[in-house]
Design a protein around this motif. Structure first.
Motif, PDB file in Angstrom:
ATOM      1  N   GLN A  39       0.826  -1.134  -0.005  1.00 32.64           N
ATOM      2  CA  GLN A  39      -0.011  -0.086  -0.075  1.00 32.64           C
ATOM      3  C   GLN A  39       0.791   1.115   0.164  1.00 32.64           C
ATOM      4  OE1 GLN A  39      -2.938   0.213   3.222  1.00 32.64           O
ATOM      5  NE2 GLN A  39      -4.280   1.516   1.884  1.00 32.64           N
ATOM      6  N   ALA A  40       0.735   2.091  -1.151  1.00 29.39           N
ATOM      7  CA  ALA A  40       1.356   3.309  -0.979  1.00 29.39           C
ATOM      8  C   ALA A  40       0.491   4.326  -0.537  1.00 29.39           C
ATOM      9  CB  ALA A  40       1.923   3.631  -2.478  1.00 29.39           C
ATOM     10  N   PRO A  41       1.049   5.494  -0.167  1.00 28.77           N
ATOM     11  CA  PRO A  41       0.406   6.673   0.504  1.00 28.77           C
ATOM     12  C   PRO A  41      -0.704   7.104  -0.553  1.00 28.77           C
ATOM     13  CG  PRO A  41       2.669   7.148   0.812  1.00 28.77           C
ATOM     14  CD  PRO A  41       2.482   5.758  -0.141  1.00 28.77           C
ATOM     15  N   GLY A  42      -1.974   7.030  -0.200  1.00 25.75           N
ATOM     16  CA  GLY A  42      -3.080   7.442  -0.893  1.00 25.75           C
ATOM     17  C   GLY A  42      -3.774   6.608  -1.974  1.00 25.75           C
ATOM     18  N   LYS A  43      -3.084   5.415  -1.825  1.00 28.34           N
ATOM     19  CA  LYS A  43      -3.696   4.238  -2.693  1.00 28.34           C
ATOM     20  C   LYS A  43      -4.379   3.104  -1.981  1.00 28.34           C
ATOM     21  CE  LYS A  43      -0.676   5.366  -6.703  1.00 28.34           C
ATOM     22  NZ  LYS A  43       0.392   4.717  -7.558  1.00 28.34           N
ATOM     23  N   GLU A  44      -4.879   2.401  -2.775  1.00 31.32           N
ATOM     24  CA  GLU A  44      -5.636   1.154  -2.238  1.00 31.32           C
ATOM     25  C   GLU A  44      -4.518   0.018  -1.771  1.00 31.32           C
ATOM     26  OE1 GLU A  44      -9.546   2.177  -2.230  1.00 31.32           O
ATOM     27  OE2 GLU A  44      -9.209   0.166  -2.316  1.00 31.32           O
ATOM     28  N   ARG A  45      -4.817  -0.778  -1.042  1.00 35.79           N
ATOM     29  CA  ARG A  45      -3.914  -1.824  -0.945  1.00 35.79           C
ATOM     30  C   ARG A  45      -4.214  -2.701  -1.960  1.00 35.79           C
ATOM     31  NH1 ARG A  45      -3.318  -4.610   5.103  1.00 35.79           N
ATOM     32  NH2 ARG A  45      -3.136  -2.283   5.338  1.00 35.79           N
ATOM     33  N   GLU A  46      -3.024  -3.418  -2.550  1.00 36.81           N
ATOM     34  CA  GLU A  46      -3.184  -4.226  -3.651  1.00 36.81           C
ATOM     35  C   GLU A  46      -2.298  -5.425  -3.474  1.00 36.81           C
ATOM     36  OE1 GLU A  46      -1.081  -3.100  -7.287  1.00 36.81           O
ATOM     37  OE2 GLU A  46       0.571  -2.321  -6.561  1.00 36.81           O
ATOM     38  N   GLY A  47      -2.788  -6.646  -3.822  1.00 38.69           N
ATOM     39  CA  GLY A  47      -1.940  -7.720  -3.886  1.00 38.69           C
ATOM     40  C   GLY A  47      -0.851  -7.931  -4.939  1.00 38.69           C
ATOM     41  N   VAL A  48       0.305  -8.206  -4.487  1.00 38.87           N
ATOM     42  CA  VAL A  48       1.429  -8.243  -5.197  1.00 38.87           C
ATOM     43  C   VAL A  48       2.027  -9.734  -5.736  1.00 38.87           C
ATOM     44  CG1 VAL A  48       3.978  -7.770  -4.978  1.00 38.87           C
ATOM     45  CG2 VAL A  48       2.468  -6.275  -3.869  1.00 38.87           C
ATOM     46  N   ALA A  49       1.954 -10.621  -4.516  1.00 39.51           N
ATOM     47  CA  ALA A  49       2.167 -12.022  -5.129  1.00 39.51           C
ATOM     48  C   ALA A  49       1.391 -12.810  -4.127  1.00 39.51           C
ATOM     49  CB  ALA A  49       3.492 -12.413  -5.211  1.00 39.51           C
ATOM     50  N   VAL A  50       1.094 -14.016  -4.532  1.00 38.80           N
ATOM     51  CA  VAL A  50       0.446 -15.249  -3.578  1.00 38.80           C
ATOM     52  C   VAL A  50       1.224 -16.345  -3.877  1.00 38.80           C
ATOM     53  CG1 VAL A  50      -1.654 -16.523  -3.134  1.00 38.80           C
ATOM     54  CG2 VAL A  50      -1.794 -13.953  -3.880  1.00 38.80           C
ATOM     55  N   PHE A  51       1.467 -17.285  -2.536  1.00 37.32           N
ATOM     56  CA  PHE A  51       2.052 -18.583  -2.789  1.00 37.32           C
ATOM     57  C   PHE A  51       0.734 -19.346  -2.047  1.00 37.32           C
ATOM     58  CE2 PHE A  51       5.755 -21.209  -2.739  1.00 37.32           C
ATOM     59  CZ  PHE A  51       5.265 -22.348  -1.985  1.00 37.32           C
TER      60      PHE A  51
END
Length: 123
Positions: A39-51
């Motif tokens: 999560q970057a400032p002012g942005k939605e939390r996003e998925g990066v990678a899943v195991f």
């Protein structure tokens, strides 16, 4: 409940590399998958990678070919090797585990969360 503790964040110049780690403890047998979000400032939390398992890993498009997710089963640790970092990768990175998995890279089904580790990439 599963406790998750992230480490490995820091500041690097663009083009650099970092490896994040997430140590899991507690009722880890209840985890179906484990993932990295950011999560970057002012942005939605996003998925990066899943195991989900050896051979079942998923990545968001923006990190494919640059990031690699892996799990050390003996140490119950999830790693994220990040190469060719760019300023847009700057964010707080969180580790989370899920109770069900249908290929999602959003927060649905993710139950336990770590406190995060900061990654800053300078241009």
């Amino acid at each position: 409940q599963v406790q998750l503790v992230e480490s490995g964040g820091g500041s690097v110049p663009a083009g650099g590399s970092l490896t994040l780690s997430c140590e899991a403890s507690g009722h880890t047998y209840s985890s179906i998958c484990i993932a990295w979000f950011r999560q970057a400032p002012g942005k939605e939390r996003e998925g990066v990678a899943v195991f989900a398992s050896e051979g079942d890993t998923r990545y968001t498009d923006s990190v494919k070919g640059r990031f690699t997710i892996s799990k050390d089963h003996a140490k119950n640790t999830l790693n994220l090797q990040m190469n060719r970092l760019a300023p847009e990768d700057s964010a707080v990175y969180y580790c989370a585990d899920c109770r069900w998995f249908a290929g999602q890279l959003n927060q649905a089904g993710f139950y336990d969360w770590g406190r995060g580790t900061q990654v800053t990439v300078s241009s």
